[in-house]
Design a protein around this motif. Structure first.
Motif, PDB file in Angstrom:
ATOM      1  N   VAL A   1      36.048  30.576  38.484  1.00 32.03           N
ATOM      2  CA  VAL A   1      37.031  30.654  37.405  1.00 32.03           C
ATOM      3  C   VAL A   1      36.494  31.562  36.300  1.00 32.03           C
ATOM      4  N   GLU A   2      35.239  31.353  35.962  1.00 36.32           N
ATOM      5  CA  GLU A   2      34.627  32.148  34.903  1.00 36.32           C
ATOM      6  C   GLU A   2      34.617  33.636  35.267  1.00 36.32           C
ATOM      7  N   MET A   3      34.179  33.960  36.467  1.00 34.39           N
ATOM      8  CA  MET A   3      34.127  35.364  36.882  1.00 34.39           C
ATOM      9  C   MET A   3      35.530  35.966  36.876  1.00 34.39           C
ATOM     10  N   SER A   4      36.489  35.182  37.357  1.00 32.25           N
ATOM     11  CA  SER A   4      37.857  35.686  37.425  1.00 32.25           C
ATOM     12  C   SER A   4      38.445  35.911  36.036  1.00 32.25           C
TER      13      SER A   4
ATOM     14  N   GLY B   1      25.960  31.273  47.140  1.00 39.07           N
ATOM     15  CA  GLY B   1      27.017  32.181  46.708  1.00 39.07           C
ATOM     16  C   GLY B   1      27.168  32.310  45.213  1.00 39.07           C
ATOM     17  N   MET B   2      26.503  31.449  44.459  1.00 37.31           N
ATOM     18  CA  MET B   2      26.697  31.503  43.009  1.00 37.31           C
ATOM     19  C   MET B   2      25.914  32.649  42.388  1.00 37.31           C
ATOM     20  N   ALA B   3      26.500  33.235  41.364  1.00 36.30           N
ATOM     21  CA  ALA B   3      25.871  34.350  40.664  1.00 36.30           C
ATOM     22  C   ALA B   3      24.813  33.823  39.704  1.00 36.30           C
ATOM     23  N   THR B   4      23.761  34.612  39.505  1.00 39.18           N
ATOM     24  CA  THR B   4      22.710  34.221  38.563  1.00 39.18           C
ATOM     25  C   THR B   4      23.195  34.480  37.138  1.00 39.18           C
TER      26      THR B   4
ATOM     27  N   LEU C   1      33.168  47.175  36.477  1.00 31.91           N
ATOM     28  CA  LEU C   1      33.581  45.771  36.357  1.00 31.91           C
ATOM     29  C   LEU C   1      34.276  45.319  37.636  1.00 31.91           C
ATOM     30  N   ASP C   2      35.201  46.152  38.123  1.00 33.29           N
ATOM     31  CA  ASP C   2      35.941  45.785  39.337  1.00 33.29           C
ATOM     32  C   ASP C   2      35.004  45.596  40.525  1.00 33.29           C
ATOM     33  N   ILE C   3      34.076  46.544  40.676  1.00 37.25           N
ATOM     34  CA  ILE C   3      33.158  46.480  41.827  1.00 37.25           C
ATOM     35  C   ILE C   3      32.245  45.259  41.723  1.00 37.25           C
ATOM     36  N   GLN C   4      31.717  45.035  40.523  1.00 33.88           N
ATOM     37  CA  GLN C   4      30.834  43.874  40.349  1.00 33.88           C
ATOM     38  C   GLN C   4      31.589  42.571  40.597  1.00 33.88           C
ATOM     39  N   PHE C   5      32.798  42.510  40.073  1.00 36.19           N
ATOM     40  CA  PHE C   5      33.600  41.295  40.265  1.00 36.19           C
ATOM     41  C   PHE C   5      33.852  41.040  41.748  1.00 36.19           C
ATOM     42  N   LEU C   6      34.291  42.092  42.454  1.00 31.21           N
ATOM     43  CA  LEU C   6      34.600  41.923  43.874  1.00 31.21           C
ATOM     44  C   LEU C   6      33.353  41.562  44.673  1.00 31.21           C
ATOM     45  N   THR C   7      32.232  42.193  44.338  1.00 30.22           N
ATOM     46  CA  THR C   7      30.989  41.929  45.070  1.00 30.22           C
ATOM     47  C   THR C   7      30.516  40.497  44.836  1.00 30.22           C
ATOM     48  N   LEU C   8      30.539  40.077  43.571  1.00 34.06           N
ATOM     49  CA  LEU C   8      30.110  38.716  43.249  1.00 34.06           C
ATOM     50  C   LEU C   8      31.053  37.686  43.876  1.00 34.06           C
ATOM     51  N   MET C   9      32.340  37.974  43.815  1.00 38.27           N
ATOM     52  CA  MET C   9      33.314  37.009  44.349  1.00 38.27           C
ATOM     53  C   MET C   9      33.234  36.922  45.863  1.00 38.27           C
TER      54      MET C   9
END
Lengths: 261, 224
Positions: free
Chosen positions: B78-81, B146-149, B164-172
């Motif tokens: 939720v936070e990442m999104s 799977g959780m981000a640090t 931002l988009d790439i990091q979000f997609l990669t982390l998700m």
């Protein structure tokens, strides 16, 4: 005339006998006269057995209907019993057990019923705010909350944001600035990866560690104090006054000044 | 009628017995009923206790462990999104982020409500993933698979534009893989209908989103 009770018992066995052998007899005695007459003859027991039959009659009350009624009553009462029990049980458990567990922690201070109403006030206000306890445990706060999804802040954070996190159900661990790193690490282990937890140093703390949830505070001298875990277990999320509110999407600002934007 | 005549003719004892019968029936009936009431109450209470014990997972159950851990796991998604939703300018990312944030926050509501129904605390004292056999070592610094640090989250917060988009997609992507793993695990461990129903929707829903994430990543990185 309750003697009709033994009658039915006999009739089933009698009817068969009566039908096979009772053709010549008058109708009046057909239904009832035969049973008595035929049985002894059929069994061949003779007159000696006759006394036995009445004993059966009196003892042989109608067990069939009684058993059926009994089972029905049993089931009905079982259902009622369950209803009573379930009602009693739910009324017992609606009495917030976490609050009782919190109250049982020695040294905990419950500010929820405090005469100082500024402690439980919940207005959103910008700018610097003053609190009557250090660290604060409630009161008016900044519209934005400090992120508390297991956030370990190594610098002090604006109290105005942290109080908003408490309102959302977070437990805020604060420690005296300058606490040895290994002890800070022990506290951080209780926070890392744990939603509804945040931690930060704080200035002018009178004890080494102070834990806050909305309306609750516990101050301890050592990071090894077992009451720290008791406090977290009892109050994390449970102390929320806004169920469902998150610890994410807040701010991650450090320092003394709340972020008003 | 004839019965009376007959029994009267046979034994003398039958008639007195017949006269006594009603009274005895009555007292006997009361005792019988009282006994039944007590037995029924005990059976009802005992049965209900057994039924609730049997159907409501306890504090140390795999179900409770899963719901608590998945709540935390979901909260980070939720936070990442929400970060991506606020910061991205790509309509596909904004839409995906809204979908994930709202869905997973709704699912947190389900999970927390069940814990409350079961009269359990929303959080446990066990370390993360303790409910999952063989999960030793899967938790790094308190973070589930799977959780981000915290560092990755800080970087995501600071990122803008395509980064931002790439990091979000990669982390998700990582986050979903970890979440699917946990949901599949509870499906093998639990037969609680509610929990397995939700876990199944997580597996299928997040697998579908993984495909979308992969497509978006290719598209964005291809144009980078």
């Amino acid at each position: 005339m309750s003697m009709s009770t033994p009658g039915p018992e006999r009739v089933p066995s009698t009817v068969k006998v009566g039908k096979t052998s009772g053709q010549g007899k008058p109708p009046a005695s057909k239904s009832a006269g035969r049973p008595g007459g035929n049985r002894p003859a059929g069994k061949g027991g003779g007159k000696g057995r006759k006394p036995i039959t009445p004993v059966k009659v009196s003892g042989g009350r109608n067990w069939g209907p009684i058993a059926v009624a009994g089972v029905v009553v049993l089931i009905a009462v079982g259902i009622i019993g369950y209803g009573v029990w379930a009602a009693a049980r739910s009324s017992n458990e609606s009495s917030t057990p976490w609050a009782e567990r919190a109250a049982a922690i020695s040294g905990i201070v419950n500010y929820r019923e405090n005469a100082d109403k500024t402690i439980t006030s919940r207005n959103h206000k910008t700018g610097s705010l003053t609190y009557s306890t250090n660290p604060p445990v409630g009161g008016d706060h900044n519209p934005r909350w400090e992120n508390c999804t297991g956030n370990v802040y190594t610098e002090p954070i604006p109290k105005e944001h942290a109080v908003h996190s408490l309102e959302h159900g977070a437990v805020w661990i604060t420690y005296k600035q300058g606490l040895p790193a290994d002890q800070v690490e022990k506290l951080a282990d209780k926070v890392n990866g744990q939603d509804y937890m945040l931690m930060s140093p704080i200035v002018n703390l009178d004890k080494n560690v102070s834990l806050q949830a909305w309306g609750y505070q516990l101050k301890v001298d050592t990071v090894d104090d077992s009451r720290i875990d008791d406090f977290i277990k009892a109050l994390r999320m449970n102390a929320s006054v806004e169920p469902g509110a998150t610890c994410s999407s807040g701010v991650t600002v450090t320092g003394d000044t709340p972020q008003d934007s | 009628m004839t019965v009376t005549t007959e029994s009267g003719a046979a034994p003398a004892g039958a008639v007195p017995l017949g006269g006594e019968a009603p009274r005895r029936n009555f007292t006997f009936g009361v005792a019988w009923l009282a006994g039944l009431l007590i037995v029924g109450l005990l059976l009802g209470a005992g049965g209900a206790l057994w039924a609730t014990r049997a159907t409501k997972p306890g504090d140390a159950s795999v179900e409770a462990g899963f719901l608590r851990d998945m709540s935390t796991h979901h909260a980070q998604a939720v936070e990442m999104s929400m970060i991506a939703h606020a910061g991205s300018t790509d309509p596909n990312i904004i839409s995906l982020a809204a979908d994930i944030a709202l869905t997973q926050h709704g699912q947190i509501g389900y999970m927390q409500a069940w814990l409350r129904d079961w009269r359990l605390d929303p959080t446990g004292s066990e370390p993360p993933m303790a409910w999952m056999p063989g999960s030793e070592g899967s938790v790094q610094n308190g973070l589930m698979p799977g959780m981000a640090t915290p560092e990755q989250m800080t970087a995501l917060r600071a990122a803008t534009g395509k980064q931002l988009d790439i990091q979000f997609l990669t982390l998700m992507r990582q986050h979903h893989l970890g979440g699917i793993h946990m949901a599949q695990e509870i499906l093998t461990l639990s037969d609680n209908k509610d929990v397995t129903w939700l876990a199944e929707t997580m597996v299928t829903g997040q697998q579908g989103e993984l495909n979308l994430i992969d497509d978006l990543l290719k598209k964005i990185q291809g144009t980078a």
